[in-house]
Motif scaffolding. Structure first.
Motif, PDB file in Angstrom:
ATOM      1  N   ALA A 113      -2.800  -7.053  -4.104  1.00 47.17           N
ATOM      2  CA  ALA A 113      -2.680  -5.664  -3.615  1.00 47.17           C
ATOM      3  C   ALA A 113      -3.988  -4.967  -3.937  1.00 47.17           C
ATOM      4  O   ALA A 113      -4.714  -5.399  -4.837  1.00 47.17           O
ATOM      5  CB  ALA A 113      -1.535  -4.931  -4.320  1.00 47.17           C
ATOM      6  N   VAL A 114      -4.254  -3.903  -3.203  1.00 46.68           N
ATOM      7  CA  VAL A 114      -5.413  -3.097  -3.604  1.00 46.68           C
ATOM      8  C   VAL A 114      -5.034  -2.212  -4.787  1.00 46.68           C
ATOM      9  O   VAL A 114      -5.821  -1.995  -5.697  1.00 46.68           O
ATOM     10  CB  VAL A 114      -5.980  -2.275  -2.412  1.00 46.68           C
ATOM     11  N   GLY A 115      -3.774  -1.707  -4.788  1.00 44.68           N
ATOM     12  CA  GLY A 115      -3.297  -0.882  -5.908  1.00 44.68           C
ATOM     13  C   GLY A 115      -3.008  -1.781  -7.096  1.00 44.68           C
ATOM     14  O   GLY A 115      -2.617  -2.934  -6.937  1.00 44.68           O
ATOM     15  N   LEU A 150      -7.419  -4.377   3.604  1.00 34.07           N
ATOM     16  CA  LEU A 150      -6.201  -3.782   4.170  1.00 34.07           C
ATOM     17  C   LEU A 150      -6.395  -2.335   4.602  1.00 34.07           C
ATOM     18  O   LEU A 150      -5.442  -1.673   5.021  1.00 34.07           O
ATOM     19  CB  LEU A 150      -5.028  -3.918   3.188  1.00 34.07           C
ATOM     20  N   ARG A 158       1.743   5.675  -3.027  1.00 35.63           N
ATOM     21  CA  ARG A 158       2.734   5.141  -3.958  1.00 35.63           C
ATOM     22  C   ARG A 158       3.865   6.154  -4.064  1.00 35.63           C
ATOM     23  O   ARG A 158       3.615   7.366  -4.090  1.00 35.63           O
ATOM     24  CB  ARG A 158       2.130   4.907  -5.344  1.00 35.63           C
ATOM     25  N   HIS A 204       7.696  -0.361   2.606  1.00 37.38           N
ATOM     26  CA  HIS A 204       6.375  -0.667   2.014  1.00 37.38           C
ATOM     27  C   HIS A 204       5.662  -1.775   2.815  1.00 37.38           C
ATOM     28  O   HIS A 204       5.348  -2.845   2.279  1.00 37.38           O
ATOM     29  CB  HIS A 204       6.532  -1.071   0.538  1.00 37.38           C
ATOM     30  N   SER A 254       0.436  -2.708   4.753  1.00 37.87           N
ATOM     31  CA  SER A 254      -0.584  -3.766   4.927  1.00 37.87           C
ATOM     32  C   SER A 254      -0.018  -4.987   5.649  1.00 37.87           C
ATOM     33  O   SER A 254      -0.687  -6.027   5.725  1.00 37.87           O
ATOM     34  CB  SER A 254      -1.137  -4.182   3.559  1.00 37.87           C
ATOM     35  N   MET A 313      -5.644 -10.827   2.444  1.00 35.64           N
ATOM     36  CA  MET A 313      -5.298 -10.481   1.057  1.00 35.64           C
ATOM     37  C   MET A 313      -5.046 -11.748   0.244  1.00 35.64           C
ATOM     38  O   MET A 313      -5.451 -11.854  -0.917  1.00 35.64           O
ATOM     39  CB  MET A 313      -4.051  -9.581   1.027  1.00 35.64           C
TER      40      MET A 313
END
Ligand code: DGY
Length: 328
Positions: free
Chosen positions: A78-80, A103, A241, A289, A292, A301
């Protein structure tokens, strides 16, 4: 016995990443659709050299203790990375990888899709037809605001926020943004975006779209008072988020008409139970969610998360570390 690095991969990810992981490591891959329960996760990571985690897996001191001192890398798919206690990893000199950049456009696509769908009441229209309620063309049926020409307020003007601005420009939207740091003038000019303090942006925007990381500063950022400061016709879009928005306050604001609609890719709690009061509201659109979730992006990813994992277990610098300070 083998000298190949041992890794645990906390869910099945696209082959673009899995193939390389299998080729380079002794890999245990969690096969279920649901994340490993905590006890299973802690069992599986014991003695591993690397772990590939998802945003559903909490990485904290307990996790790192159970993994053991040989752990060389945490690669988050994930990027987060709000599921990772990065400070705890840094204290132990463990690099943490994420998947930035790949993403951005796909996430911006979904943010824009949610914006359009909420404004033009797409999900409500679909439910209306399926319920057999469509009897004729109606001059007053399912009216909503125009998207073109509306004012868009982008909260968090990083890569994804800027990608949303590019899409909004194509729709002739008037673009406001807020971020802790003001963008440089050239970028503002290129994107036709104007800086506003947060409270001003919330009061002016027809659509507010959130693109901030989750941190102690942004938890509950959109609370009851800020929802009250928005226009009664405003739409809130969240692809950042869930906990950035106070869910209880959002429910009240939607129910009481303080804002017109919300479109959420992320929620708090997540997943949102099917009997959650938000889902009883027609003016709240929720998707699971998936910002992406294009095939190409999830493949990229996976490749990126695998590259971080493999670099980490080999003792090489991760391509995209979130705590580069571990390298001194
Ligand atoms: C992320 O990468 O942080 C998204 O929430 C999932 O793609």
């Amino acid at each position: 016995m083998t000298d190949r690095p041992r890794v645990f991969v906390a869910r099945v990810i696209p082959e673009d990443g899995l193939a390389a992981i299998r080729a380079g490591c002794d890999a245990e891959i969690w096969p279920d659709e649901l994340p490993p329960p905590r006890a299973e996760l802690l069992r599986a990571i014991e003695g591993c050299d690397g772990v590939l985690t998802l945003l559903t897996d909490r990485v904290d001191d307990e996790f790192l203790d159970r993994a053991g001192p040989q752990l060389k890398v945490v690669s988050n798919f994930a990027v987060g990375f709000d599921n990772v206690d990065v400070a705890a990893c840094t204290r132990r000199a463990i690099p943490v990888g994420n998947t930035p950049g790949v993403l951005t456009e796909t996430t911006a696509d979904l943010a824009f899709a949610l914006l359009m769908a909420a404004a033009r009441r797409v999900a409500e229209g679909d439910r209306y037809v399926r319920a057999g309620r469509w009897r004729t063309w109606g001059p007053m049926l399912l009216l909503g605001p125009d998207v073109h020409g509306a004012t868009l307020g982008i909260v968090g003007f990083g890569r994804i926020g800027q990608a949303v601005a590019r899409r909004a420009a194509g729709f002739g939207m008037h673009i406001l943004y807020h971020d802790l740091q003001r963008a440089d003038e050239a970028l503002e000019r290129e994107l036709g975006a104007t800086y506003r303090p947060l409270e001003d942006l919330l009061g002016e925007a027809d659509v507010v779209t959130l693109h901030v990381n989750l941190s102690e500063e942004t938890r509950g950022l959109i609370d009851a008072a800020r929802l009250r400061s928005m226009k009664p016709t405003a739409i809130l879009v969240n692809t950042a988020r869930g906990p950035v928005v106070d869910t209880g306050a959002l429910h009240e604001a939607l129910r009481d008409g303080l804002i017109a609609a919300a479109a959420l890719d992320v929620t708090d709690p997540e997943p949102l139970p099917a009997d959650h009061p938000l889902l009883a509201l027609d003016n709240c659109l929720v998707v699971p969610h998936i910002a992406s979730a294009s095939r190409a992006t999830r493949g990229r990813m996976a490749a990126m998360a695998a590259a971080n994992l493999l670099a980490g277990v080999r003792g090489e610098r991760l391509p995209t570390p979130v705590n580069p300070e571990v390298y001194g």
